[in-house]
Design a protein around this motif. Structure first.
Motif, mmCIF file in Angstrom:
data_model
loop_
_atom_site.group_PDB
_atom_site.id
_atom_site.type_symbol
_atom_site.label_atom_id
_atom_site.label_comp_id
_atom_site.label_asym_id
_atom_site.label_seq_id
_atom_site.Cartn_x
_atom_site.Cartn_y
_atom_site.Cartn_z
ATOM 1 N N LEU A 1 5.299 9.411 4.461
ATOM 2 C CA LEU A 1 6.438 8.543 4.196
ATOM 3 C C LEU A 1 7.733 9.369 4.233
ATOM 4 O O LEU A 1 7.931 10.267 3.421
ATOM 5 C CB LEU A 1 6.258 7.897 2.820
ATOM 6 C CG LEU A 1 7.236 6.805 2.447
ATOM 7 C CD1 LEU A 1 7.117 5.613 3.385
ATOM 8 C CD2 LEU A 1 7.002 6.358 1.010
ATOM 9 N N VAL B 1 9.588 0.985 5.852
ATOM 10 C CA VAL B 1 9.367 2.412 5.644
ATOM 11 C C VAL B 1 9.517 3.124 6.978
ATOM 12 O O VAL B 1 9.284 2.534 8.033
ATOM 13 C CB VAL B 1 7.964 2.714 5.055
ATOM 14 C CG1 VAL B 1 7.839 2.171 3.649
ATOM 15 C CG2 VAL B 1 6.850 2.174 5.931
ATOM 16 N N GLU C 1 0.826 -1.224 0.000
ATOM 17 C CA GLU C 1 0.000 0.000 0.000
ATOM 18 C C GLU C 1 0.854 1.267 0.000
ATOM 19 O O GLU C 1 0.363 2.351 -0.296
ATOM 20 C CB GLU C 1 -1.034 -0.015 1.141
ATOM 21 C CG GLU C 1 -0.479 0.013 2.520
ATOM 22 C CD GLU C 1 -0.323 -1.406 3.101
ATOM 23 O OE1 GLU C 1 -0.331 -1.512 4.332
ATOM 24 O OE2 GLU C 1 -0.147 -2.396 2.343
ATOM 25 N N ASP C 2 2.138 1.126 0.296
ATOM 26 C CA ASP C 2 3.030 2.293 0.278
ATOM 27 C C ASP C 2 3.672 2.515 -1.091
ATOM 28 O O ASP C 2 4.447 3.459 -1.264
ATOM 29 C CB ASP C 2 4.146 2.114 1.321
ATOM 30 C CG ASP C 2 3.607 2.150 2.736
ATOM 31 O OD1 ASP C 2 2.815 3.044 3.034
ATOM 32 O OD2 ASP C 2 3.976 1.269 3.537
ATOM 33 N N TYR C 3 3.389 1.640 -2.048
ATOM 34 C CA TYR C 3 4.125 1.672 -3.316
ATOM 35 C C TYR C 3 4.049 3.037 -4.026
ATOM 36 O O TYR C 3 5.076 3.592 -4.412
ATOM 37 C CB TYR C 3 3.650 0.544 -4.248
ATOM 38 C CG TYR C 3 4.423 0.515 -5.546
ATOM 39 C CD1 TYR C 3 5.674 -0.085 -5.613
ATOM 40 C CD2 TYR C 3 3.922 1.124 -6.697
ATOM 41 C CE1 TYR C 3 6.400 -0.094 -6.794
ATOM 42 C CE2 TYR C 3 4.648 1.111 -7.886
ATOM 43 C CZ TYR C 3 5.884 0.502 -7.923
ATOM 44 O OH TYR C 3 6.610 0.501 -9.091
ATOM 45 N N ALA D 1 3.312 6.018 -2.856
ATOM 46 C CA ALA D 1 4.017 7.044 -2.077
ATOM 47 C C ALA D 1 5.525 6.871 -2.221
ATOM 48 O O ALA D 1 6.290 7.840 -2.295
ATOM 49 C CB ALA D 1 3.610 6.953 -0.617
ATOM 50 N N LEU D 2 5.938 5.614 -2.317
ATOM 51 C CA LEU D 2 7.362 5.316 -2.448
ATOM 52 C C LEU D 2 7.908 5.837 -3.785
ATOM 53 O O LEU D 2 8.983 6.451 -3.823
ATOM 54 C CB LEU D 2 7.542 3.799 -2.344
ATOM 55 C CG LEU D 2 8.959 3.288 -2.474
ATOM 56 C CD1 LEU D 2 9.814 3.779 -1.319
ATOM 57 C CD2 LEU D 2 8.974 1.775 -2.512
ATOM 58 N N LEU E 1 7.969 6.319 8.925
ATOM 59 C CA LEU E 1 6.820 7.215 8.825
ATOM 60 C C LEU E 1 6.937 8.339 9.845
ATOM 61 O O LEU E 1 7.371 8.120 10.974
ATOM 62 C CB LEU E 1 5.525 6.454 9.099
ATOM 63 C CG LEU E 1 5.154 5.331 8.135
ATOM 64 C CD1 LEU E 1 3.932 4.587 8.639
ATOM 65 C CD2 LEU E 1 4.881 5.895 6.741
ATOM 66 N N SER F 1 12.628 4.978 3.175
ATOM 67 C CA SER F 1 12.415 3.546 2.997
ATOM 68 C C SER F 1 13.694 2.850 2.578
ATOM 69 O O SER F 1 14.675 3.491 2.156
ATOM 70 C CB SER F 1 11.304 3.281 1.981
ATOM 71 O OG SER F 1 11.839 3.257 0.699
ATOM 72 N N ASN G 1 1.639 10.312 9.294
ATOM 73 C CA ASN G 1 1.333 9.306 8.274
ATOM 74 C C ASN G 1 2.121 9.520 7.000
ATOM 75 O O ASN G 1 1.843 8.912 5.980
ATOM 76 C CB ASN G 1 -0.170 9.312 7.969
ATOM 77 C CG ASN G 1 -0.906 8.454 8.978
ATOM 78 O OD1 ASN G 1 -0.345 7.478 9.479
ATOM 79 N ND2 ASN G 1 -2.126 8.845 9.296
#
Ligand SMILES: CC(C)(COP(=O)(O)OP(=O)(O)OC[C@H]1O[C@@H](n2cnc3c(N)ncnc32)[C@H](O)[C@@H]1OP(=O)(O)O)[C@@H](O)C(=O)NCCC(=O)NCCS
Length: 135
Positions: free
Chosen positions: A49, A42, A2-4, A6-7, A44, A52, A47
């Motif tokens: 980012l 990651v 789910e962070d992809y 944002a990454l 944080l 990572s 919330n």
């Protein structure tokens, strides 16, 4: 995973080259994580980012990949924390050597890894064979 997205934003913002059509493609990263030889951490802040890292191993050697910290969060020990965490996991798996590849223009990153007690090798030349330029 789910962070992809944002990454990818973080990689872009931080000037870290990546291969969105190749090895950094969403499904490839997902498969690597499922395969059990990769960890993805990651950092944080609230919330948001902040950083990572992607740690992998081939059963023999561990690798630190894609270490990145957002510019506004740099120089606060976040990279050190992320690398320490990957090292911990790899050592637990019995991996005794951890490496990273740094592009020759990235002297900042070289200095960071030296601070993290990684030894610079100038006597090794990296060779690859690639199916295409995206991998
Ligand atoms: C490399 C990067 C991840 C470092 O993140 P960071 O969170 O600022 O690093 P830290 O604060 O954890 O610093 C770790 C150590 O390196 C030192 N350091 C950090 N940035 C440095 C720099 N630009 N030059 C020299 N030393 C540096 C710190 O002083 C610290 O050493 P210390 O603990 O002995 O004081 C960050 O600069 C970045 O995202 N750069 C762009 C992406 C990139 O190049 N990634 C590496 C790909 S190989």
């Amino acid at each position: 995973m789910e962070d992809y997205n944002a990454l990818v934003g973080l990689w872009n913002k931080s000037g870290l080259p990546y291969k969105p059509k190749g090895r950094d493609r969403r499904d490839r990263i997902e498969n690597e994580l499922k395969g059990g030889s990769a960890v993805f951490f990651v950092a944080l802040s609230e919330n948001e980012l902040a950083g990572s890292v992607f740690g992998t191993h081939d059963g023999r050697k561990g690798w630190i990949n894609r270490l990145v910290v957002a510019p506004e969060f740099q120089r606060r020990g976040i990279a050190r924390m992320l690398v320490d965490r990957v090292e911990e996991v790899l050592y637990e798996l019995g991996i005794e050597i951890i490496a990273c590849l740094i592009e020759d223009w990235n002297s900042n990153s070289m200095e960071v890894f030296e601070r993290l007690e990684y030894k610079r090798h100038t006597d090794i030349v990296y060779f690859t064979k690639r199916k295409n330029t995206d991998v």
